[in-house]
Motif scaffolding. Structure first.
Motif, PDB file in Angstrom:
ATOM      1  N   SER A 152       0.913  -1.256  -0.388  1.00 27.32           N
ATOM      2  CA  SER A 152      -0.311  -0.108   0.099  1.00 27.32           C
ATOM      3  C   SER A 152       1.052   0.928  -0.592  1.00 27.32           C
ATOM      4  O   SER A 152       0.865   2.089  -0.661  1.00 27.32           O
ATOM      5  N   ALA A 153       1.888   1.145   0.843  1.00 26.64           N
ATOM      6  CA  ALA A 153       2.716   2.333   0.808  1.00 26.64           C
ATOM      7  C   ALA A 153       3.601   3.310  -1.037  1.00 26.64           C
ATOM      8  O   ALA A 153       3.667   3.914  -0.345  1.00 26.64           O
ATOM      9  N   TYR A 154       3.923   1.362  -1.164  1.00 27.18           N
ATOM     10  CA  TYR A 154       3.979   1.671  -2.737  1.00 27.18           C
ATOM     11  C   TYR A 154       3.273   2.141  -3.589  1.00 27.18           C
ATOM     12  O   TYR A 154       3.696   3.582  -4.488  1.00 27.18           O
ATOM     13  N   THR A 155       2.193   2.248  -3.740  1.00 23.17           N
ATOM     14  CA  THR A 155       0.799   2.051  -4.191  1.00 23.17           C
ATOM     15  C   THR A 155       0.914   3.792  -4.046  1.00 23.17           C
ATOM     16  O   THR A 155       0.857   5.025  -4.905  1.00 23.17           O
ATOM     17  N   ALA A 156       0.719   4.268  -2.635  1.00 21.85           N
ATOM     18  CA  ALA A 156       0.854   5.754  -2.958  1.00 21.85           C
ATOM     19  C   ALA A 156       2.159   6.647  -2.793  1.00 21.85           C
ATOM     20  O   ALA A 156       1.448   7.206  -3.626  1.00 21.85           O
ATOM     21  N   SER A 157       3.758   6.384  -2.166  1.00 13.92           N
ATOM     22  CA  SER A 157       4.341   6.842  -2.840  1.00 13.92           C
ATOM     23  C   SER A 157       3.948   7.002  -4.584  1.00 13.92           C
ATOM     24  O   SER A 157       4.458   7.879  -4.853  1.00 13.92           O
ATOM     25  N   ALA A 158       3.992   6.026  -5.292  1.00  7.42           N
ATOM     26  CA  ALA A 158       4.335   6.023  -6.930  1.00  7.42           C
ATOM     27  C   ALA A 158       3.192   7.085  -7.342  1.00  7.42           C
ATOM     28  O   ALA A 158       3.505   7.926  -8.408  1.00  7.42           O
ATOM     29  N   ALA A 159       2.368   6.930  -6.561  1.00  8.23           N
ATOM     30  CA  ALA A 159       0.879   8.187  -7.052  1.00  8.23           C
ATOM     31  C   ALA A 159       1.517   9.306  -6.783  1.00  8.23           C
ATOM     32  O   ALA A 159       1.350  10.034  -6.730  1.00  8.23           O
ATOM     33  N   LEU A 160       1.586   9.426  -5.325  1.00 15.25           N
ATOM     34  CA  LEU A 160       2.341  11.021  -4.840  1.00 15.25           C
ATOM     35  C   LEU A 160       3.606  11.548  -5.826  1.00 15.25           C
ATOM     36  O   LEU A 160       2.789  12.487  -5.457  1.00 15.25           O
ATOM     37  N   LYS A 161       3.945  10.808  -6.069  1.00 13.62           N
ATOM     38  CA  LYS A 161       5.154  11.246  -7.039  1.00 13.62           C
ATOM     39  C   LYS A 161       4.721  11.415  -8.130  1.00 13.62           C
ATOM     40  O   LYS A 161       5.189  12.356  -8.522  1.00 13.62           O
ATOM     41  N   ALA A 162       4.354  11.112  -8.940  1.00 12.51           N
ATOM     42  CA  ALA A 162       3.227  10.884 -10.129  1.00 12.51           C
ATOM     43  C   ALA A 162       2.256  12.377 -10.631  1.00 12.51           C
ATOM     44  O   ALA A 162       2.721  12.646 -11.373  1.00 12.51           O
ATOM     45  N   ARG A 163       1.872  12.678  -9.048  1.00 12.61           N
ATOM     46  CA  ARG A 163       1.256  13.336  -8.938  1.00 12.61           C
ATOM     47  C   ARG A 163       1.969  15.003  -8.471  1.00 12.61           C
ATOM     48  O   ARG A 163       1.584  16.200  -8.237  1.00 12.61           O
ATOM     49  N   GLY A 164       2.876  15.222  -8.485  1.00 14.90           N
ATOM     50  CA  GLY A 164       3.679  16.255  -8.369  1.00 14.90           C
ATOM     51  C   GLY A 164       3.818  16.384  -6.101  1.00 14.90           C
ATOM     52  O   GLY A 164       4.578  17.405  -6.132  1.00 14.90           O
TER      53      GLY A 164
END
Length: 394
Positions: A152-164
């Motif tokens: 879940s933390a990986y999904t969150a990190s990747a999404a947060l990075k993608a959105r700035g």
């Protein structure tokens, strides 16, 4: 660029010297006669001018895109979940580990599809419930809780990075690492270092560290990689190291070839018990990363040579499939084939609109085409695309 430079009271020659570029190149960028189509150049300009990359690229436009508004509205809750490690005021019954594993896998699918609007509201409750299980569960259940938290933390990190949201993405990456310390294996450390390297790749001046995170982790973990998920996450480390090598202007081939060797291991690998995986890793994805590395090296001919070797329908993740067409579009634009470039970018946008509209190099490319392409192109599909990506006002 011109506005920031003049505000600083600097000449084009001074900025060029700071960026390692000629005064003529600075003049062409400011006059919109040349697109900034290199990550290295973009970072050099941001450093030379003393600003964030987003100040040059219009990254703030993403915050105004209604298609991802639900994600941005969820960031404050994700932030609280990560900062408090789920120790917040209870708002309902904590879901079972089986339920959480299902939600975590669904969230990962949404992230790979670049459906950030649907993903955002899921993340904070998912992280919070995972954290509570890591505190309250015992024995095998506690190990499962840490495993679901890591995914879940990986999904969150990747999404947060993608959105700035790079800083918050880094916090989430630290939580992957903390979870990995509690469950063992190599998938967790590999994913944490891959994620850190991805975040650093988006920051000027950080490329050597980005390469060190990926390459050093790959060297350290190589002898212990056994299960399917471990091979996938280890292979992604080498893909990332290859891409960063290309961004640094060095040869990415050794890392990309190593990734190909790991693909050959997938067929006979045991599945393993962890849900922390990277199922997009495979032969198609390695070819796609070769295309991205070629673009970093400013080799559009190589991109277009590789493209027919890859059937886009074999790329599992919609976000990566969109990336395939983005790379083709960038390569055509470098060769001034603007009609072909536009068609490729439009195909990418159709596949993953939330992702493609937020890409800095897509905005730069579309803006350049608006200035350079024929009038009939600029007033048709290209003009409408320019509005959607925020290059011109709606």
């Amino acid at each position: 660029m011109r506005a920031i430079r003049r505000q600083r009271g600097w000449s084009q020659q001074f900025v060029g010297d700071r960026a390692g570029l000629s005064r003529g190149a600075i003049a062409k960028y400011e006059a919109l006669d040349r697109p900034v189509d290199s990550r290295t150049t973009l970072y050099a300009l941001a450093e030379a001018l003393g600003v964030r990359v987003g100040d040059l690229t219009g990254e703030h436009q993403d915050q105004l895109d209604p298609s991802v508004a639900k994600f941005h509205a969820s960031v404050a809750d994700i932030e609280i979940a990560l900062w408090t490690t789920g120790n917040t005021t209870p708002t309902g019954t904590v879901r079972t580990l089986t339920e959480l594993a299902t939600v975590a896998q669904h969230a990962a699918q949404l992230r790979r599809a670049c459906d950030y609007a649907a993903l955002g509201p899921l993340l904070a409750p998912l992280l919070t419930d995972c954290y509570r299980h890591t505190r309250d569960a015992t024995g095998a259940d506690r190990d499962i809780a840490w495993d679901v938290l890591s995914a879940s933390a990986y999904t969150a990190s990747a999404a947060l990075k993608a959105r700035g949201y790079s800083a918050l993405a880094w916090t989430a990456a630290q939580e992957i690492e903390r979870a990995a310390e509690n469950i063992g294996g190599t998938a967790g450390p590999a994913t944490a270092m891959f994620t850190r390297s991805q975040i650093l790749l988006s920051r000027p001046g950080s490329l050597p560290t980005a390469l060190d995170y990926a390459a050093s982790a790959a060297d350290r973990l190589a002898r212990d990689v056994r299960t399917l998920g471990e091979i996938e996450t280890y292979g992604q480390l080498h893909l990332q190291a290859g891409l960063v090598s290309a961004a640094l202007g060095t040869d990415p081939t050794p890392h990309l070839d190593e990734a190909d060797e790991q693909v050959a291991r997938l067929q006979h690998a045991k599945k393993g018990s962890s849900i922390l995986r990277n199922p997009t890793f495979g032969a198609s994805n390695v070819t796609l990363w070769r295309m991205s590395a070629a673009m970093e090296l400013r080799e559009p001919e190589q991109v277009l040579k590789l493209a027919p070797c890859l059937a886009p329908e074999t790329i599992k993740a919609p976000g990566r499939r969109a990336q395939y067409f983005v790379e083709i579009g960038r390569a055509h634009a470098q060769r001034r084939h603007y009609r072909e470039s536009l068609n490729s970018i439009l195909r990418a946008e159709y596949i993953a609109p939330q992702q493609v509209r937020g890409m800095n190099h897509v905005r730069e490319l579309v803006g350049h085409m608006m200035r350079s392409a024929r009038r009939d192109l600029a007033t048709g599909d290209l003009g409408r695309l320019a509005q959607r990506v925020g290059v011109v006002p709606i």
